[in-house]
Design a protein around this motif. Structure first.
Motif, short mmCIF file in Angstrom:
data_model
loop_
_atom_site.label_atom_id
_atom_site.label_comp_id
_atom_site.label_asym_id
_atom_site.label_seq_id
_atom_site.Cartn_x
_atom_site.Cartn_y
_atom_site.Cartn_z
N ILE A 34 9.48 -85.98 34.06
CA ILE A 34 10.69 -86.11 33.25
C ILE A 34 11.11 -87.57 33.16
CG2 ILE A 34 13.14 -85.51 33.12
CD1 ILE A 34 12.39 -82.87 34.59
N HIS A 35 11.04 -88.27 34.28
CA HIS A 35 11.39 -89.69 34.30
C HIS A 35 10.46 -90.49 33.39
CE1 HIS A 35 13.27 -93.26 35.99
NE2 HIS A 35 12.06 -93.79 36.11
N GLY B 9 8.79 -89.36 30.80
CA GLY B 9 9.06 -88.99 29.41
C GLY B 9 10.34 -89.61 28.86
N SER B 10 11.24 -89.98 29.76
CA SER B 10 12.51 -90.54 29.29
C SER B 10 12.48 -92.06 29.21
CB SER B 10 13.64 -90.12 30.23
OG SER B 10 13.52 -90.78 31.47
N SER B 11 11.40 -92.67 29.68
CA SER B 11 11.36 -94.14 29.69
C SER B 11 10.78 -94.66 28.38
CB SER B 11 10.53 -94.64 30.87
OG SER B 11 9.21 -94.20 30.78
N GLU B 12 11.24 -95.85 28.05
CA GLU B 12 10.82 -96.49 26.80
C GLU B 12 10.70 -97.98 27.06
OE1 GLU B 12 12.79 -97.07 22.39
OE2 GLU B 12 13.46 -95.43 23.64
N ILE C 100 15.53 -96.53 30.49
CA ILE C 100 15.52 -95.13 30.91
C ILE C 100 16.68 -94.43 30.21
CG2 ILE C 100 15.66 -93.54 32.87
CD1 ILE C 100 13.23 -95.34 32.99
N HIS C 101 16.38 -93.38 29.46
CA HIS C 101 17.43 -92.62 28.77
C HIS C 101 18.20 -91.78 29.78
CE1 HIS C 101 16.12 -93.77 24.77
NE2 HIS C 101 14.86 -93.58 25.18
N TRP C 102 19.35 -91.29 29.36
CA TRP C 102 20.23 -90.56 30.26
C TRP C 102 19.57 -89.33 30.85
CZ3 TRP C 102 21.35 -85.49 29.41
CH2 TRP C 102 21.09 -85.00 28.13
N TYR C 103 18.69 -88.66 30.13
CA TYR C 103 18.09 -87.43 30.64
C TYR C 103 17.00 -87.70 31.67
CZ TYR C 103 14.97 -88.55 26.73
OH TYR C 103 14.13 -89.19 25.85
N GLY C 104 16.72 -88.96 31.97
CA GLY C 104 15.79 -89.31 33.03
C GLY C 104 16.48 -89.99 34.19
N SER C 105 17.81 -90.03 34.16
CA SER C 105 18.55 -90.68 35.25
C SER C 105 18.58 -89.78 36.48
CB SER C 105 19.99 -90.99 34.80
OG SER C 105 20.70 -89.79 34.60
#
Length: 133
Positions: free
Chosen positions: A77-78, A80-83, A96-101
């Motif tokens: 999940i972490h 997948g949420s990183s960019e 890191i988007h909020w859904y990976g915090s």
């Protein structure tokens, strides 16, 4: 170790679960280290749960194991949420988007635990006392 037929069946199902986890990791095109970590954590989870189930110790703690299963996927999940962001000076920054915090990951793990214990409570409230003879 596997004295009863249901133990053998559960061991086979646990193995299938781990293989399906690996296939899902490959399908999602996770990096090799992330996919292997998720698969290894799922294998350890399945082994511990199987050993506790074999000794009839999972009756009250199975919701915790649902939360632990979600925790096995935290790394994916972490990831997948990183960019990766390219800065104007040529350097990169990982966003890191909020859904990976960490907060979101903990909430993801708590949801099945709370739901499992709410289900157990609801089942307990639904049971009617047996009339004494």
């Amino acid at each position: 170790m596997l004295n009863k037929p249901e133990e053998f069946i559960m061991a086979i199902l646990a193995g299938i679960w781990v293989v399906i986890t690996f296939i899902i990791c490959r399908y999602l095109q996770l990096p090799t280290d992330t996919g292997l970590l998720v698969t290894t954590l799922t294998l350890v989870w399945a082994l511990v749960f199987f050993l506790l189930w074999q000794r009839a110790r999972t009756r009250n703690i199975w919701p915790l194991f649902l939360g632990l299963l979600v925790m096995c996927w935290w790394r994916a999940i972490h990831y997948g949420s990183s960019e990766i962001m390219l800065n104007s000076d040529g350097s990169t920054t990982k966003l890191i988007h909020w859904y990976g915090s960490w907060t979101a990951l903990i909430i993801y793990a708590l949801i099945p635990v709370i739901a499992g214990y709410a289900f157990k409570w609801w089942q307990h409230k639904r049971q009617r006392p047996q009339p004494s003879a």
